[in-house]
Design a protein around this motif. Structure first.
Motif, short mmCIF file in Angstrom:
data_model
loop_
_atom_site.label_atom_id
_atom_site.label_comp_id
_atom_site.label_asym_id
_atom_site.label_seq_id
_atom_site.Cartn_x
_atom_site.Cartn_y
_atom_site.Cartn_z
N TRP A 40 0.72 -1.14 -0.05
CA TRP A 40 -0.03 0.06 -0.17
C TRP A 40 0.72 1.20 0.13
CZ3 TRP A 40 -5.30 -0.23 2.99
CH2 TRP A 40 -5.99 0.99 2.72
N HIS B 87 -8.00 2.64 -3.28
CA HIS B 87 -7.74 2.95 -1.87
C HIS B 87 -8.73 3.86 -1.28
CE1 HIS B 87 -6.07 5.83 -5.03
NE2 HIS B 87 -6.12 6.88 -3.81
N ARG C 154 1.25 2.05 5.12
CA ARG C 154 0.34 2.85 3.89
C ARG C 154 1.41 3.94 3.42
NH1 ARG C 154 -5.86 2.38 5.92
NH2 ARG C 154 -5.74 -0.05 6.22
#
Length: 482
Positions: free
Chosen positions: A82, A108, A140
């Protein structure tokens, strides 16, 4: 219904076999079109109107295995990374040149409306899981992962896209070129029975949008619009469902997000005011494509997915969809292809900050062209991501062609304050000049004249840190040479 794209389906095996049969039929049609295979699987040489010459196609085919394999890569917490590209990532699939890979991708922005884009979807639920005790995917972004350092969350949101992969292509080495054919690209159906047959996406007019500091009355607000897409493909358009103004959201770890500043924050709609009277009667043409598609760069270990660069990434060109072919210079062993940032539709510029961010499943054929075979071909000096369609060639210019190299050790932060359309236009001009002089053997004067009268330059995006301008040249300009 599972169409060979839901590994949790009890009949997934049978459905995926049917998908492969359909794909084989579609591929035969694909190769019989003006994208004609020269020398078998490796060619796109159509009477000299492709970047892959017949000789290159034959050389590439000779190095590929005699049989092709199909691979399936679902999107779940174990198969995605991510917000970053990385040459250090363990491959999720290994394939040979010529193999076909079906890859699921998740937006996302799914937690902007979890009821429509997450609920009931096992893969999405594993990725977007976030309780007070854990996250399904903790990191992330390319930023810090030490809780003593980060403020918003692991990775700090320095990079936002959910990327599926990477895919390792056996034999790929720096200096080679990876050809990525997009054979299919379809919306991921909603798994919530309440919205059967539909798919959904989110468009956030956000603080990083080009519009944000130029709003009427000096007001500053972030507004998210949820769009509905027909998952069956029967309708060629999307329609708005509702919009809402972003209000501060507190994530399950207790961090408040006054703006959209960290990906995947669950939106509590008991705090928002949803307006269902929005864009009534407006139909948005569907153009499914992958906003972020590319290889791992070599310059650093972890690279923010937001700015695009010389090995691809977040180009955000709506033309990178079904029927298109991308060419990428390989920077690291295996290439390490990752796919994400799926869009149902987008206009040139992506002005407000996002497209219709909508989960998609893509089918890709990956073809490796070795450096030793590139001499004397149009791909010999390729050092940027190149797009080819049946009728056009497109070069992608950026404010900085390789910002990781050009801006030094602070490149991943400095890029956000240095981009401009002028710089991107200059880069697109230089790349198109080079393309015309090397592939069509024009003089510089011929190339400059042709660029002014027959090449279309357009703003790809002005929101990705490293802004983009694309240049489009029609293949039939050179039909008289064939």
């Amino acid at each position: 219904m599972c169409q060979g794209d839901d590994p949790s389906c009890p009949e997934f095996g049978l459905h995926y076999e049917a998908l492969k049969r359909d794909l084989a039929s579609e591929r035969r049609s694909f190769l019989k079109s003006s994208f004609v295979a020269a020398g078998g699987l490796a060619g796109l040489a159509a009477g000299g109107m492709s970047l892959v010459t017949p000789a290159l196609a034959q050389a590439t085919a000779a190095k590929a295995p005699a049989t092709r394999k199909h691979h399936y890569l679902p999107a779940n917490a174990d198969t995605v990374h991510w917000g970053y590209f990385s040459k250090t990532l363990k491959p999720r699939v290994e394939c040979d040149s010529g193999d076909i890979v079906t890859i699921e991708t998740l937006t996302h922005h799914a937690n902007d409306d979890a009821e429509r884009m997450v609920q009931g979807d096992e893969g999405a639920e594993s990725v977007f899981l976030w309780t007070k005790d854990k996250k399904g995917v903790d990191r992330r972004g390319a930023g810090p992962t030490d809780p003593k350092v980060y403020k918003k969350g692991s990775g700090e949101g320095q990079g936002v896209h959910v990327m599926t992969g990477p895919v390792y292509v056996r034999g790929a080495e720096p200096g080679d070129v990876l050809e990525v054919r997009i054979l299919d690209c379809a919306p991921r159906a909603c798994a919530n029975p309440a919205f059967k047959g539909k798919s959904f996406g989110s468009n956030a007019a956000a603080w990083w949008g080009y519009h944000y500091n130029d709003m009427l009355g000096g007001q500053k607000r972030e507004v998210v619009t949820i769009y509905e897409v027909d998952a069956s493909g029967a309708k060629s358009w999307a329609q708005a469902v509702y919009n809402f103004k972003w209000v501060p959201q507190t994530d399950p770890f207790g961090v408040e997000h006054a703006t959209i500043d960290y990906p995947g924050v669950p939106v509590d709609h008991s705090k928002t005011a949803r307006n269902f009277d929005v864009l009534k009667g407006v139909r948005i043409p569907i153009r499914p494509h992958f906003g972020t598609l590319g290889l791992a760069p070599a310059e650093v270990d972890f690279v923010d997915t937001i700015p695009p660069n010389w090995v691809g990434g977040n180009i955000d060109n709506w033309r990178i969809g079904k029927g298109a072919t991308m060419y990428y210079p390989v920077a690291v062993e295996g290439g390490l292809l990752s796919v994400g940032d799926p869009h149902a539709s987008q206009g040139d510029s992506e002005l407000c900050g996002t497209a219709i961010e909508c989960s998609l499943t893509g089918v890709f054929q990956l073809i490796l062209h070795k450096k030793a075979d590139l001499a004397g071909t149009p791909l010999e000096e390729l050092n940027y991501p190149m797009l080819e369609t049946k009728d056009e060639w497109l070069v992608h210019g950026f404010s900085f062609a390789n910002y990781l190299k050009e801006l030094g050790s602070d490149a991943q932060s400095a890029i956000y304050g240095k981009s401009s359309v002028d710089l991107a236009m200059r880069d697109a001009f230089r790349k198109m000049r080079h393309f015309l002089m090397t592939t069509q053997k024009l003089t510089e004067d011929e190339a400059v004249s042709l660029m002014s009268i027959a090449v279309d330059f357009g703003v790809t995006q002005v929101v990705d840190g490293n802004w983009g301008v694309h240049a489009i040249v029609k293949k039939d300009l050179f039909a008289g040479r064939v």
